[in-house]
Write a protein that holds these residues in place. Structure first.
Motif, PDB file in Angstrom:
ATOM      1  N   CYS A   3     -32.608  13.330  32.087  1.00 46.42           N
ATOM      2  CA  CYS A   3     -33.689  13.156  30.921  1.00 46.42           C
ATOM      3  C   CYS A   3     -34.394  14.562  30.534  1.00 46.42           C
ATOM      4  O   CYS A   3     -34.568  14.860  31.308  1.00 46.42           O
ATOM      5  CB  CYS A   3     -34.946  11.853  31.058  1.00 46.42           C
ATOM      6  N   CYS A   6     -37.985  14.872  31.766  1.00 48.96           N
ATOM      7  CA  CYS A   6     -39.058  13.728  32.976  1.00 48.96           C
ATOM      8  C   CYS A   6     -37.905  14.397  34.471  1.00 48.96           C
ATOM      9  O   CYS A   6     -38.092  14.097  35.298  1.00 48.96           O
ATOM     10  CB  CYS A   6     -39.659  12.842  32.655  1.00 48.96           C
ATOM     11  N   CYS A  22     -34.851   9.029  28.878  1.00 55.26           N
ATOM     12  CA  CYS A  22     -35.042   7.674  29.328  1.00 55.26           C
ATOM     13  C   CYS A  22     -35.441   6.752  29.094  1.00 55.26           C
ATOM     14  O   CYS A  22     -35.137   6.057  29.009  1.00 55.26           O
ATOM     15  CB  CYS A  22     -35.251   8.744  31.039  1.00 55.26           C
ATOM     16  N   CYS A  26     -40.844   9.582  27.078  1.00 53.00           N
ATOM     17  CA  CYS A  26     -40.266  10.354  26.526  1.00 53.00           C
ATOM     18  C   CYS A  26     -39.975  11.099  25.953  1.00 53.00           C
ATOM     19  O   CYS A  26     -40.128  12.271  25.000  1.00 53.00           O
ATOM     20  CB  CYS A  26     -38.901  10.581  28.266  1.00 53.00           C
TER      21      CYS A  26
END
Ligand SMILES: [Zn+2]
Length: 63
Positions: A3, A6, A22, A26
């Motif tokens: 991702c 993150c 993800c 996000c």
């Protein structure tokens, strides 16, 4: 793949509807980053095209 927000390991298959993120959280954060102009530098070329102030239109003189 990971991702981009993150850095968590992310499912890259079409089953993940939030790709390349993800999760929806996000993905929303990424959109917020765009709105916050964090990516403004990357978009400068597009911005220049939108404001072609350096290219004045040629004036036509008709008699
Ligand atoms: Zn994430």
């Amino acid at each position: 793949m990971r991702c981009p927000i993150c850095r968590k390991e992310t499912d890259a298959s079409p089953a993940n509807r939030f790709r390349p993120f993800c999760s929806e959280r996000c993905r929303t954060r990424d959109l917020g980053a765009w709105a916050g102009e964090n990516y403004r530098v990357a978009g400068r070329e597009t911005e220049d095209v939108e404001h072609p102030d350096d290219c004045p239109a040629p004036k036509k003189i008709i008699h």
